[in-house]
Design an enzyme around this catalytic site. Structure first.
Site, short mmCIF file in Angstrom:
data_model
loop_
_atom_site.label_atom_id
_atom_site.label_comp_id
_atom_site.label_asym_id
_atom_site.label_seq_id
_atom_site.Cartn_x
_atom_site.Cartn_y
_atom_site.Cartn_z
N LYS A 58 2.55 2.06 3.04
CA LYS A 58 1.72 2.19 4.38
C LYS A 58 1.91 1.16 5.31
O LYS A 58 1.87 1.38 6.55
CB LYS A 58 0.28 2.48 4.12
CG LYS A 58 -0.39 3.64 4.23
CD LYS A 58 -1.75 3.97 4.31
CE LYS A 58 -2.41 3.31 3.04
NZ LYS A 58 -2.58 4.36 1.98
N LYS B 184 -7.99 14.02 -3.45
CA LYS B 184 -8.70 13.47 -2.34
C LYS B 184 -8.43 14.44 -0.98
O LYS B 184 -7.61 15.44 -1.03
CB LYS B 184 -7.62 12.23 -1.90
CG LYS B 184 -8.19 11.72 -0.62
CD LYS B 184 -7.55 10.28 -0.53
CE LYS B 184 -6.39 10.57 0.37
NZ LYS B 184 -5.80 8.92 0.35
N ASP C 65 0.57 -1.26 0.06
CA ASP C 65 -0.14 0.03 0.11
C ASP C 65 0.89 1.20 -0.05
O ASP C 65 1.50 1.68 1.01
CB ASP C 65 -0.90 -0.03 1.09
CG ASP C 65 -1.99 0.75 1.18
OD1 ASP C 65 -2.64 1.35 0.02
OD2 ASP C 65 -2.90 1.06 2.05
N LYS D 286 -8.28 -1.34 3.33
CA LYS D 286 -7.57 -0.25 3.58
C LYS D 286 -7.71 0.23 4.87
O LYS D 286 -6.65 0.70 5.55
CB LYS D 286 -8.31 0.80 2.76
CG LYS D 286 -7.69 2.08 2.40
CD LYS D 286 -6.43 1.72 1.73
CE LYS D 286 -6.33 2.72 0.17
NZ LYS D 286 -5.15 2.44 -0.47
P1 NAI Z 1 -7.60 3.33 -10.35
O1 NAI Z 1 -9.16 2.38 -9.85
O2 NAI Z 1 -7.84 4.17 -11.09
O3 NAI Z 1 -7.04 2.10 -10.96
C1 NAI Z 1 -6.83 0.78 -10.81
C2 NAI Z 1 -6.89 0.17 -12.29
O4 NAI Z 1 -6.54 -1.27 -11.91
C3 NAI Z 1 -8.18 0.21 -12.98
O5 NAI Z 1 -7.72 0.53 -14.29
C4 NAI Z 1 -8.83 -1.29 -13.02
O6 NAI Z 1 -9.31 -1.52 -14.39
C5 NAI Z 1 -7.38 -2.08 -12.90
N1 NAI Z 1 -7.62 -3.50 -12.39
C6 NAI Z 1 -8.41 -3.80 -11.37
N2 NAI Z 1 -8.34 -5.18 -11.24
C7 NAI Z 1 -7.47 -5.68 -12.06
C8 NAI Z 1 -6.54 -6.98 -12.35
N3 NAI Z 1 -7.08 -7.76 -11.58
N4 NAI Z 1 -5.74 -6.82 -13.26
C9 NAI Z 1 -5.43 -5.82 -13.88
N5 NAI Z 1 -5.91 -4.56 -13.76
C10 NAI Z 1 -7.04 -4.43 -12.84
O7 NAI Z 1 -6.83 3.28 -8.85
P2 NAI Z 1 -5.70 4.20 -8.63
O8 NAI Z 1 -6.27 5.37 -8.07
O9 NAI Z 1 -4.89 4.24 -9.81
O10 NAI Z 1 -5.15 3.47 -7.32
C11 NAI Z 1 -4.64 2.10 -7.69
C12 NAI Z 1 -4.15 1.27 -6.42
O11 NAI Z 1 -3.22 2.05 -5.64
C13 NAI Z 1 -5.67 1.11 -5.43
O12 NAI Z 1 -5.61 0.09 -4.83
C14 NAI Z 1 -5.35 2.12 -4.33
O13 NAI Z 1 -5.96 2.00 -3.05
C15 NAI Z 1 -3.74 1.93 -4.05
N6 NAI Z 1 -3.28 3.32 -3.58
C16 NAI Z 1 -3.48 4.56 -4.29
C17 NAI Z 1 -2.83 5.69 -3.42
C18 NAI Z 1 -2.99 6.98 -4.21
O14 NAI Z 1 -2.50 7.89 -3.46
N7 NAI Z 1 -3.27 7.14 -5.52
C19 NAI Z 1 -2.43 5.45 -2.22
C20 NAI Z 1 -2.31 4.03 -1.75
C21 NAI Z 1 -2.63 3.16 -2.30
#
Ligand code: NAI
Length: 519
Positions: free
Chosen positions: A475, A403, A313, A362
């Site tokens: 994290k 956020k 994370d 989370k």
């Molecule tokens: P997002 O939802 O925009 O992107 C995630 C992507 O993963 C989506 O395009 C989705 O289609 C794809 N996806 C889902 N399951 C999949 C799989 N099995 N195989 C391949 N692709 C898959 O989310 P974002 O904002 O990019 O965040 C990504 C991750 O990072 C989340 O889990 C979030 O909790 C974590 N995270 C993000 C932080 C931040 O500051 N942006 C901080 C801490 C963690």
């Protein structure tokens, strides 16, 4: 090219009988000084200085490196890709506040410096870019690829993310529209049901199987071959999954986990399948989401294969503040009694986290982040005493990727008084996470080129499979089984800095500056 990586020789060399430079290696003999404490029969501690001699070896050749993202079409994936291209091409773009140019702000490796020492004549501090401490990969040189369950090309995904300025997007659009994510593994039970409508790019099969493991291994080796790469690092930045149950006989050992995949057990998550595929080929795999990808069987497998894993994370916003502020409060002797953390966000991550099981992952990841700092202070806290700590996350579509994190820190001060600190932190989530992705990749790659030996342990070998050195960016840092977790931000940074210093035979930066105090 203008982006050629600089080698540390350009920056500094270490002048010491314990450090040797050859064409392809830096070799150092390093005395690691610690303090061994024992408790006597009288209940008193005895502290004894202890020395261990290590030989470190750093491979100087910077490899051509690929970064493959699981969840490439997400907010983080598309933003980090655009950011690397913008830096590589040295782009500038217009905003309503005037022109802006590509940078790597927010990356500890690319944006921060390390004190090398003091000038022998003027006694001035000499600080160098962190990136130049060791011969690290330059992020501009990373070849980016990956998978997504959504088929959208990465330019369109960047539009969907609504993070970057149109004037920047216009300049990277064409290049990014050629980037198409590979079909991925989708087991609907693990992510929120509200993600179902974007899953149009999936491999057949909705539970774990060896065919999935083999396909991912093939994807990585094809990517490596197509781009003429020496090395690939894989990062999970896909949706947060629910926790997998730890079931004896299923995911508790390497052998059982492999069997569970073969027989299609339903408790094996997509992220664990990705990790297994990487481990089998010794491709470093880092988990940027909170779920328990690294079930005991996956850690066991990594240890058996000597493969690097890291997680969990990204520590980008609220928790990073927390691990700095709580460290400060408790080390200042102030008794923190409660932390209330509220978040709302409107991006797809927030949408996924609006589902209870994914939110739970989370919540767990965000909850234990002050434990080590509390446990370390027996003056303020009795054994097992903790500040109250509550974490809330709500999905608020209108605020998009911007956020909001609202935190209240409530503390007890001198003679029963109180101090309340309120923080309102607003930032573009993906612009905080993207530089962390870069740091994680660059440091993980660097760790594949560092080996060590000691008198006790004969030949050169690598660090432990679980890369706890990545903790600063994470994290809920994963550490080798049985070893303590460090969440305090300052400690995490000194571990990173001082391990890299040791590799070139330099003592830790102690901040004693006796040279300015004793003369
Ligand atoms: P997002 O939802 O925009 O992107 C995630 C992507 O993963 C989506 O395009 C989705 O289609 C794809 N996806 C889902 N399951 C999949 C799989 N099995 N195989 C391949 N692709 C898959 O989310 P974002 O904002 O990019 O965040 C990504 C991750 O990072 C989340 O889990 C979030 O909790 C974590 N995270 C993000 C932080 C931040 O500051 N942006 C901080 C801490 C963690």
């Amino acid at each position: 090219s203008a982006t050629a990586t600089s080698s540390p020789q350009d920056f500094f060399t270490v002048d010491s009988p314990n450090v040797k430079y050859t064409d392809d290696k830096i070799e150092s003999k390093y005395v690691y000084r610690t303090t061994a404490v024992t408790k006597g029969a009288d209940g008193k501690y005895k502290a004894a200085p202890k020395e261990t001699v290590y030989d470190f070896q750093v491979d100087r050749k910077v490899p051509r490196t690929g970064m493959m993202l699981v969840g490439w079409g997400g907010n983080n994936g598309s933003t980090v890709t655009a950011g690397i291209i913008a830096n590589r091409r040295n782009l500038a773009w217009d905003t309503r506040e005037g022109p802006r140019a590509a940078n790597y702000y927010g990356s500890v490796i690319m944006g921060s410096t390390m004190k090398l020492g003091t000038d022998a004549e003027t006694a001035e501090e000499i600080n160098i870019p962190f990136h130049n401490v060791l011969p690290m990969v330059h992020p501009n040189d990373l070849v980016v690829g990956g998978w997504d369950i959504s088929s959208m090309n990465i330019a369109a995904a960047m539009d969907r993310a609504q993070v970057l300025e149109p004037t920047l997007k216009a300049q990277v659009y064409k290049e990014m529209s050629q980037m198409k994510p590979l079909p991925s593994i989708y087991y609907p039970d693990f992510i929120a049901a509200n993600q179902g409508d974007r899953a149009d790019n999936v491999l057949p099969g909705s539970k774990a199987c060896m065919a999935h493991v083999e396909q991912i291994r093939k994807d990585i080796s094809d990517f490596k071959a197509q781009n003429n790469l020496d090395k690939v690092i894989v990062m999970w930045t896909a949706n947060t999954e629910r926790y997998a149950d730890i079931i004896p006989g299923v995911n508790d050992t390497a052998e059982n986990l492999m069997k569970a995949i073969e027989t299609g057990h339903e408790e094996v998550s997509p992220s664990t399948v990705f990790s297994v595929a990487c481990i089998l080929d010794k491709v470093p795999f880092i988990n940027g989401s909170p779920q328990n990808t690294f079930v005991p069987g996956a850690i066991d497998l990594a240890e058996k294969h000597g493969a690097f894993i890291g997680g969990d994370d990204f520590k980008s916003g609220q928790t990073k503040m927390k691990s700095a502020l709580v460290d400060f409060l408790i080390n200042a002797g102030i008794k923190l009694t409660s932390i209330s953390s509220y978040n709302h966000l409107g991006n797809n991550d927030g949408k996924n986290l609006s589902s209870q099981k994914q939110f739970r992952s989370k919540e767990i990841s965000k909850s234990n982040v002050v434990d080590d700092m509390v446990a370390a202070n027996s003056v303020l806290y009795k054994k097992d005493e903790h500040p109250d700590h509550c974490v809330v996350i709500k999905y608020m579509p209108a605020v998009g990727d911007n956020k909001r994190a609202l935190d209240e820190y409530y503390a007890e001060i001198f003679l029963g008084g109180h101090q309340t600190i309120s923080i309102f932190n607003v930032c573009e989530d993906s612009l905080l996470a993207s530089p962390l992705i870069i740091d994680l990749v660059v440091v993980a790659e660097m760790m594949t080129r560092i080996s060590w030996k000691s008198e006790a342990a004969g030949d050169y070998k690598g660090f432990h499979s679980v890369l706890s050195i990545l903790s600063y960016m994470l994290k809920a840092p994963l550490t080798p089984p049985g070893t303590p977790v460090v969440n305090a931000l300052a400690k995490q940074r000194s571990a990173l800095t001082n391990i890299f210093r040791a590799c070139v035979g330099l003592q830790p930066e102690s901040d004693m500056t006796l040279e300015h105090k004793l003369f």
